[in-house]
Design a protein around this motif. Structure first.
Motif, PDB file in Angstrom:
ATOM      1  N   ILE A  92       0.839  -1.207   0.000  1.00  0.00           N
ATOM      2  CA  ILE A  92       0.000   0.000   0.000  1.00  0.00           C
ATOM      3  C   ILE A  92       0.869   1.249   0.000  1.00  0.00           C
ATOM      4  O   ILE A  92       0.522   2.275  -0.597  1.00  0.00           O
ATOM      5  CB  ILE A  92      -0.932  -0.018   1.229  1.00  0.00           C
ATOM      6  N   LYS A 114     -12.220  -4.388   0.541  1.00  0.00           N
ATOM      7  CA  LYS A 114     -12.374  -5.723  -0.051  1.00  0.00           C
ATOM      8  C   LYS A 114     -11.812  -6.836   0.823  1.00  0.00           C
ATOM      9  O   LYS A 114     -12.490  -7.781   1.141  1.00  0.00           O
ATOM     10  CB  LYS A 114     -11.707  -5.769  -1.434  1.00  0.00           C
ATOM     11  N   GLY A 134     -17.039   3.380  -0.547  1.00  0.00           N
ATOM     12  CA  GLY A 134     -16.847   2.639  -1.780  1.00  0.00           C
ATOM     13  C   GLY A 134     -18.088   2.643  -2.650  1.00  0.00           C
ATOM     14  O   GLY A 134     -19.013   3.430  -2.463  1.00  0.00           O
ATOM     15  N   HIS A 189      -8.334  -0.667   3.080  1.00  0.00           N
ATOM     16  CA  HIS A 189      -8.308   0.593   2.326  1.00  0.00           C
ATOM     17  C   HIS A 189      -9.196   0.532   1.102  1.00  0.00           C
ATOM     18  O   HIS A 189      -9.704   1.544   0.624  1.00  0.00           O
ATOM     19  CB  HIS A 189      -6.871   0.951   1.933  1.00  0.00           C
ATOM     20  N   ASN A 190      -9.414  -0.693   0.566  1.00  0.00           N
ATOM     21  CA  ASN A 190     -10.271  -0.841  -0.610  1.00  0.00           C
ATOM     22  C   ASN A 190     -11.607  -1.502  -0.277  1.00  0.00           C
ATOM     23  O   ASN A 190     -12.382  -1.829  -1.169  1.00  0.00           O
ATOM     24  CB  ASN A 190      -9.553  -1.654  -1.685  1.00  0.00           C
ATOM     25  N   GLN A 220     -19.104  -2.759  -3.385  1.00  0.00           N
ATOM     26  CA  GLN A 220     -18.009  -2.859  -2.417  1.00  0.00           C
ATOM     27  C   GLN A 220     -18.544  -2.840  -0.987  1.00  0.00           C
ATOM     28  O   GLN A 220     -18.113  -3.624  -0.135  1.00  0.00           O
ATOM     29  CB  GLN A 220     -17.030  -1.693  -2.596  1.00  0.00           C
ATOM     30  N   GLU A 271      -9.494   6.647   1.771  1.00  0.00           N
ATOM     31  CA  GLU A 271      -8.740   5.426   2.067  1.00  0.00           C
ATOM     32  C   GLU A 271      -8.077   5.510   3.438  1.00  0.00           C
ATOM     33  O   GLU A 271      -8.055   4.534   4.197  1.00  0.00           O
ATOM     34  CB  GLU A 271      -7.683   5.192   0.979  1.00  0.00           C
TER      35      GLU A 271
END
Length: 872
Positions: free
Chosen positions: A334, A357, A574, A354-355, A578, A344
């Motif tokens: 990252i 996911k 997101g 941060h994503n 997400q 993020e």
């Protein structure tokens, strides 16, 4: 509607509305009885998140209870404030979650302890557990000790198992080596006691090879010295031991879990070139132990060394090379860009990916890495929690309460930093005046700023217009709505505030094409469904700052949360897919982990509740609000027809009793029309869309329902009580109570007792004559006067069914008035205390109106179409 099986009331009581299992039926006795029964039963039936959460809380209590030594004093201290705060953060979305706090959980724990003491009899704690939580009745009183053995570098740790053998003369618990239990319980008569004492050890040994070996060799009965690897194996099995009911006494450094190398991620050390949700923040990482930064050579040394307990800088530290390396690899990947976006960075600080996911991957790294704000970001977040104290604008015609000043300063700070903000104060705490004060400050400090846009339900245009006229008369308003006679084809760029409705927003093009300084949405739950046209229209608006106002607990419904935040701070949560994947990830497993989501959204939500001690101390006992309602098209048409018919009949009528009777008859008809046209024409359908009052009642009670509160609704018409009850049953999802002159006297007290129960019906519809006196209905925190008696003394008498001097809550009184009609004109007279008002007070409104001449009466009953508006 929420589907949680258990909910928390505004008073901190756990409620089961519709028990479908015999275990949950115990909640009818009391919430503490239910929690103990829930924790003491097997989860062998379908459960939701709320049930799992409260079961875990009850299990914490039972575990602490079981660890009290035999003969020991029944002292059950609650978890620490930090542990309680973490429990609050990790609470799942459920009805009443907004009332959760460390204080509420601590009080609930105390009530469980008090209830437990009251249940104890001669059989003691063992008998209590057998009766109320049989699954826990075999939990023992053995303690496993691990300590440093500093005098022996070869075997640097010492182990011993002890048991509680009563109390010393000083009243302290006496701990003896477990080996002595063999002598104390020698003989056939004491064999059951010995087996009970050892049963937790046998249970734990099934899941711990180390303990199984100690039991098999008999070493469990003797003090031992251990190698670091043996001590580490023991420490890793602590959860297994505690789950079986064994106590563990460990070195403090292990309890704190700071003696391990961790990746320290710092975000936002320096101020970015621009602020807002898309700002780029500085990002870097270090490896630290107990807050001390490690050099590259020290990191390399740890990664090449042994796993387990390692002596490092003269202290024992825990090392897992594989997990530490994985955490380093994860965060270095990252770090490659050197920056992250504000969104993020906020996700990372909240403990989310941060994503949004790889939640599972992040969970693995959570123990070996942590994030922290850098100097600039820490200062910014602190300002969001404690904004600078600025003087309210001089052009505001009101004195703000301290919490309202704090709200004004918070809104202003969010506007300056470009961060979206949700003002989620309870109904009656003054969200409108806080926004108007912020707009006045913008007008004073940024006179060249673009207009702000306010989007509201049609039923609230009149309220905003009146509040602005009262408190912020210097604001120039432009109302983009057909019923207010202003052109809706284009905005007035000289206006300070443009007001339109959600419905108009989907029909107009220019709002989406205009650059606004601020966009404010009221009753923000209107965009909770992100797929609707109006939600999409709101999210498409362009603005430097975005505010949402709501009184409903937004974070208790995950499905609604994304749409609101995609308006406030687009990208923070997101994309919709997400966010769905992320929320599914945190809901999997036995222990759901909601803390990252709550931490992520909390900086942008300011919620003050009437249950907050700091707020209620600053509120009057009763807060009275005039709720202005428009007229539907059907109401307006019928009102005008009735007014014309009355004037025609007045011309033909004789003076005296006949005229007075005619006027009184028509006054009653006007009241009925303002309530619902079906009340006059007796269609019997009572569809809400045909009455602005019914629509506003639904909106207000929807917010009351979302907070688990109760409401009294007063009317002077018996015939409308049942239609209102039908309407409210749909809003609350369950039936309420109805009381009028035809209700048997014996049944009335039963209804009162039913309503007063914490889990009782949520609403009570009463005719003001039958329910205005003699009833104690203090369970309600809201009172609605649906139609006005036009006599404040009678209204206050009815309000006092809910309000009692000395009660520890604020009662919010909603007085419905139909704009542009006879109702509003009489309300204005009563409010202004004019001579006519005094006459109305002494003679009664109906009687005094009969004394007016035709022209005066025509003026009173004539319909002001612009003020009445159209609720459609």
């Amino acid at each position: 509607m929420d589907s949680s099986q258990l909910e928390l009331s505004p008073h901190g009581v756990v409620i089961c509305r519709e028990p479908e299992h015999k275990t949950l039926a115990v909640f009818a006795k009391s919430d503490v009885t239910g929690l103990v029964a829930l924790a003491g039963s097997k989860p062998g039936f379908d459960t939701d998140s709320s049930l799992n959460y409260w079961r875990d809380f009850g299990k914490r209590f039972l575990r602490a209870l079981c660890h009290i030594p035999d003969g020991g004093e029944l002292m059950i201290p609650p978890p620490s404030t930090a542990e309680l705060a973490e429990l609050v953060l990790n609470a799942p979305p459920m009805r009443g979650a907004e009332y959760l706090s460390p204080d509420v959980l601590s009080n609930l724990w105390k009530r469980m302890a008090d209830w437990t003491k009251a249940q104890l009899d001669d059989s003691g704690l063992a008998g209590f557990l057998e009766t109320h939580a049989p699954l826990w009745s075999r939990v023992g009183r053995v303690t496993l000790h691990l300590a440093e053995n500093k005098g022996d570098p070869e075997f640097p740790f010492a182990f011993m198992a002890t048991y509680a053998s009563g109390l010393s003369k000083a009243g302290r618990v006496r701990q003896l080596p477990l080996g002595k239990a063999l002598k104390e319980y020698a003989g056939a008569n004491n064999k059951p006691a010995l087996l009970k004492l050892l049963s937790p050890i046998n249970a734990a040994s099934k899941n711990s090879p180390l303990l199984a070996d100690l039991v098999e060799t008999g070493d469990i009965f003797h003090p031992l010295v251990w190698l670091p690897e043996e001590a580490y194996q023991f420490l890793q099995a602590i959860p297994v031991f505690e789950e079986a009911g064994l106590l563990a006494r460990l070195p403090n450094w292990w309890k704190k879990r700071t003696r391990r190398p961790q990746v320290a991620v710092t975000i936002g050390e320096k101020q970015p070139s621009k602020v807002g949700i898309n700002a780029l923040l500085h990002f870097h990482l270090d490896v630290v132990i107990d807050g001390q930064r490690l050099s590259r050579s020290e990191i390399a040394e740890l990664l090449k060394g042994e796993d387990g307990l390692v002596l490092f800088r003269g202290q024992w530290v825990e090392v897992d090379r594989e997990k530490l390396q994985q955490a380093l690899d994860h965060w270095e990947a990252i770090e490659q860009s050197g920056t992250v976006t504000f969104a993020e960075g906020m996700r990372l600080l909240a403990g989310a990916p941060h994503n949004l996911k790889s939640e599972e991957e992040l969970e693995e790294h959570r123990e070996w890495a942590f994030t922290q704000p850098g100097e600039w970001l820490a200062e910014t977040l602190d300002q969001l929690r404690n904004p600078a104290q600025l003087t309210p604008p001089k052009t505001l015609n009101a004195k703000l309460r301290p919490y309202q000043e704090a709200g004004l300063n918070w809104l202003w700070l969010c506007a300056q930093t470009g961060l979206g903000a949700c003002l989620a104060d309870d109904m009656g705490l003054g969200k409108t005046i806080q926004v108007l004060a912020a707009l006045l400050r913008k007008k004073a400090e940024m006179p060249e700023a673009k207009p702000a846009l306010l989007i509201v339900p049609a039923s609230l245009i009149g309220n905003w217009k009146r509040e602005a006229a009262n408190f912020a008369p210097s604001l120039k308003l432009f109302i983009a709505h057909r019923q207010y006679g202003q052109d809706t084809s284009c905005p007035d760029q000289s206006a300070d505030l443009v007001i339109t409705t959600y419905g108009m927003l989907t029909r107009l093009k220019w709002p989406a094409e205009t650059e606004w300084s601020w966009v404010v949405i009221d009753e923000a739950q209107a965009i909770k469904n992100h797929s609707t046209r109006q939600a999409k229209a709101v999210r498409s608006l362009k603005a430097d700052a975005r505010f949402a106002l709501t009184g409903t607990p937004i974070e208790n419904r995950l499905g609604d949360l994304w749409s609101l935040f995609d308006f406030l701070n687009p990208g923070l949560l997101g994309s919709a897919s997400q966010f769905t994947a992320f929320t599914k990830a945190i809901q999997t497993g036995n222990h759901e982990h909601y803390a990252p989501l709550r931490r992520l959204i909390s900086p942008y939500i300011l919620r003050r509740m009437k249950t907050d001690k700091s707020i209620i101390s600053d509120l009057p006992d009763k807060t009275e609000m005039t709720v202005y309602c428009g007229l539907s098209a059907a109401q307006a048409k019928l009102y005008q027809q009735t007014a014309r018919t009355l004037m025609q009949e007045l011309k033909e009528s004789e003076e005296g009793i006949q005229r007075k009777g005619l006027v009184l008859t028509y006054l009653m008809r006007f009241k009925q029309i303002c309530n619902h046209p079906d009340q006059l024409i007796e269609h019997g359908e009572y569809e809400s869309k045909h009455s602005a009052k019914f629509q506003r009642l639904e909106e207000i009670c929807s917010e009351i329902e979302s907070r688990g509160e109760k409401v009294l609704v007063f009317t002077q018409f018996k015939e409308i009580t049942e239609p209102m009850a039908d309407c409210l049953s749909a809003v609350f999802g369950r039936s309420g109570l109805v009381l009028h002159g035809g209700t048997p006297v014996k049944k009335r007290q039963q209804m009162v007792e039913q309503f007063q129960r914490e889990d009782g019906p949520p609403f009570f519809v009463l005719s003001i004559k039958a329910g205005g006196t003699g009833l104690n209905l203090t369970a309600a925190s809201h009172v609605v006067h649906f139609d006005r008696w036009w006599n404040p003394a009678i209204e206050n008498q009815a309000t006092d069914r809910a309000f009692r001097i000395g009660q520890q809550k604020n009662v919010l009184v909603h007085k419905f008035v139909t704009s542009g009609t006879l109702e509003e004109k009489i309300d204005a007279l009563l409010t202004e205390k004019q001579a006519t008002a005094d006459q109305i007070l002494t003679m009664g409104a109906e009687k005094s109106l009969t004394e007016m001449d035709n022209d005066e009466l025509l003026n009173m009953i004539s319909l002001d179409i612009e003020r009445a508006g159209n609720s459609q």
